[in-house]
Design an enzyme around this catalytic site. Structure first.
Site, PDB file in Angstrom:
ATOM      1  N   SER A  60       0.842  -1.182   0.000  1.00  0.00           N
ATOM      2  CA  SER A  60       0.000   0.000   0.000  1.00  0.00           C
ATOM      3  C   SER A  60       0.889   1.248   0.000  1.00  0.00           C
ATOM      4  CB  SER A  60      -0.951  -0.045   1.206  1.00  0.00           C
ATOM      5  OG  SER A  60      -2.047   0.808   1.043  1.00  0.00           O
ATOM      6  N   ASP A  71      -8.329  -5.644  -6.004  1.00  0.00           N
ATOM      7  CA  ASP A  71      -7.991  -4.480  -5.186  1.00  0.00           C
ATOM      8  C   ASP A  71      -8.201  -3.212  -6.005  1.00  0.00           C
ATOM      9  OD1 ASP A  71      -6.907  -2.609  -3.468  1.00  0.00           O
ATOM     10  OD2 ASP A  71      -4.830  -3.217  -3.810  1.00  0.00           O
ATOM     11  N   HIS A 116      -5.697  -6.659  -1.777  1.00  0.00           N
ATOM     12  CA  HIS A 116      -4.729  -5.684  -1.288  1.00  0.00           C
ATOM     13  C   HIS A 116      -3.518  -6.355  -0.627  1.00  0.00           C
ATOM     14  CE1 HIS A 116      -3.917  -1.482  -0.761  1.00  0.00           C
ATOM     15  NE2 HIS A 116      -3.848  -1.539   0.545  1.00  0.00           N
TER      16      HIS A 116
END
Length: 535
Positions: free
Chosen positions: A219, A472, A497
């Site tokens: 991320s 994602d 994710h």
């Protein structure tokens, strides 16, 4: 449902909005917020629930250099020890405050590390370093089991570095988020410099200057890992950047891609599910337009307190729908909440299980309950607090999203979310009202690049893995095609994710196993080439 004004709209991706006060009190470490996509402004309600331990001891706004003691900290599966590094406040100026010290937290696991030989007859094992995100570093360490899984093969030392202004790494202690004067030291460039200095010092202290370093991140941490490889190639030989939306800036990626991707996730499971969610916003707006309607909604959604704003339910629902898409993992997980395998499918099963003529809001309420209360231990939903639609405050990620991390997002008519637009001018005005500073929306692409990234990095970049799962929604802002033979994109159709960074399980589908196998093979190649070059 009409989108409320920017300054009063609760951020969509607030993890802690999913927790009741009782849950928060029982949580040892606060969780990261993972990019508010609609608006960067945070609320008083979040700050109250997002309890964070202070880092350095302070007197007023002055940093104190009181030594912080090292100590053990373990989880059931992944043990580590916590340490604190004396880090300079400002790496880029020589002003009087620049050399002031704060203590940056980092975690180490040396269980499998191949230490440097005093006789010089064996090379030290590599350092695998996690570049910390917007939250407590323990939380990332316990959710990045891939590094622990592969450490024995490489004889690697594992290091997890906490990002400044998060967790315990607070330069001004409890006053760190009090003003723009303190938060001004919170930037991605300062964070990258922190990592470089800490890694270099750690290698010297361990007499492992020649040990190669590979950085990992997911991320925002994945963005930092890739940027770290580009900015500090003399410190790290390669980077695994998972679910890193480095192209979610300026006009590189279509602004509606995030919400369109979520909509596609649900539509791929059930057209009825998609249609029910899409139709629910107008019904919610209509019923929430009166006090009587709000009272009925409070009961239907089992709110812990009577609701004052229909928008609060909208935000609550969007959070559940969005996060469920992000963490649509093929196995049960508790990354954000306790959820079953393939939670999008399970959420749609709930909606589709209702009779066609059932109340549409009953359907979406039951579906959201999968996200907020899958374990069934919550008696009510903390949807709203007294002032959560009224006041905005300074906060770590709120500051970053209002200064340099400006990722434009909108919702098209084709998505299942209420149509919305993005305006740089309105965002700037809202951020100035909240933080007293205006964003620099084009700084990220100026500092790190992004436009024509395939042509640019092909000529000077190397040794980066960009991994993305197309379930994602952040994947749309990621690198999805190989740039060169050493800058590769590993894309999985059903991945979510930074799934690849999670611990391996016996129930992992073959495509996850294969993705991780490729990552290990590529990293092994980097390390082998490094040792050949050194020889």
């Amino acid at each position: 449902m009409v989108t409320p004004p920017l300054v009063t709209f609760l951020p969509l991706l607030l993890i802690l909005a999913a927790f009741s006060p009782e849950q928060t009190a029982a949580t040892t470490h606060s969780k990261p917020k993972l990019f508010p996509p609609r608006t960067p402004l945070l609320t008083q309600a979040l700050l109250r629930r997002h309890g964070r331990p202070s880092g350095s001891r302070v007197a007023g706004n002055k940093l104190a250099v009181t030594a912080a003691a090292d100590g053990p900290n373990t989880t059931a599966a992944n043990p580590f020890t916590a340490h604190y590094f004396p880090q300079e406040l400002d790496h880029f100026t020589f002003t009087p405050n620049a050399s002031m010290i704060f203590y940056q937290k980092y975690l180490i696991n040396d269980t499998f590390w191949r230490r440097p030989s005093a006789a010089g007859d064996g090379a030290a094992g590599p350092l695998f370093v996690y570049t910390g995100n917007e939250g407590d570093i323990e939380w990332f360490a316990t959710n990045t089991g891939f590094m622990f899984d592969i450490a024995p093969k490489f004889g690697a030392l594992l290091v997890f570095i906490e990002h400044r202004f998060y967790g315990e790494s607070m330069p001004f202690g409890n006053n760190s988020a009090n003003s723009a004067e303190t938060l001004g030291y919170l930037t991605s460039t300062q964070a990258l410099a922190d990592f470089a200095i800490l890694i270099t010092s750690l290698k010297q202290n361990l007499s492992a200057e020649a040990a190669p370093v590979v950085v990992f991140g997911g991320s925002y941490g994945g963005m930092l890992a890739s940027w770290f490889r580009l900015k500090y190639p003399h410190v790290t030989i390669g980077a695994l950047a998972s679910s890193a939306p480095i192209l979610q800036f300026d006009y590189i990626t279509p602004w509606n891609s995030f919400y369109d991707a979520i909509s596609q996730d649900y539509k791929s499971e059930s057209l009825n599910c998609f249609s029910v969610i899409k139709a629910s916003w107008d019904v919610l707006e209509e019923r929430g337009s009166s006090e009587k309607g709000l009272l009925e909604l409070s009961k239907m959604f089992k709110a812990c307190q009577p609701l004052k704003y229909a928008d609060s339910i909208g935000n609550w629902l969007e959070t559940a729908i969005t996060y469920t898409a992000m963490v649509d993992y093929p196995t049960p997980a508790n990354f954000i909440e306790n959820l079953p395998a393939y939670p999008v499918k399970e959420m749609c099963k709930i909606i589709d299980g209702f009779p066609a003529n059932a109340d549409i809001l009953e359907k979406v309420s039951a579906a959201a309950n999968l996200f907020y209360n899958y374990t069934g231990d919550q008696t009510c939903n903390q949807i709203e607090t007294e002032d959560n639609s009224q006041t905005t405050v300074l906060d770590g990620w709120g500051w970053q999203a209002c200064t340099e991390m400006v990722m434009p997002m909108s919702a098209s008519n084709e998505s299942m979310f209420p149509p919305s637009t993005f305006s740089y001018e309105e965002t700037s005005d809202a951020c100035f009202k909240s933080n007293g500073v205006r964003p620099r929306p084009h700084w990220i692409t100026t500092e790190y690049g992004g436009y024509k990234i395939d042509k640019v990095l092909k000529r000077f970049g190397s040794n980066i893995i960009f991994s993305n799962g197309m379930r994602d929604p952040w994947s749309r802002g990621g690198v999805l095609k190989n740039i060169s033979s050493s800058i590769v994109a590993l894309v999985t159709e059903k991945g979510a994710h930074h799934l690849d960074l999670r611990s391996a399980t016996k129930d992992d589908p073959n495509w996850v196993v294969e993705q991780r196998r490729q990552e290990v093979e590529i990293i092994q190649g980097w390390i082998d080439q490094y040792h050949q070059d050194m020889a």
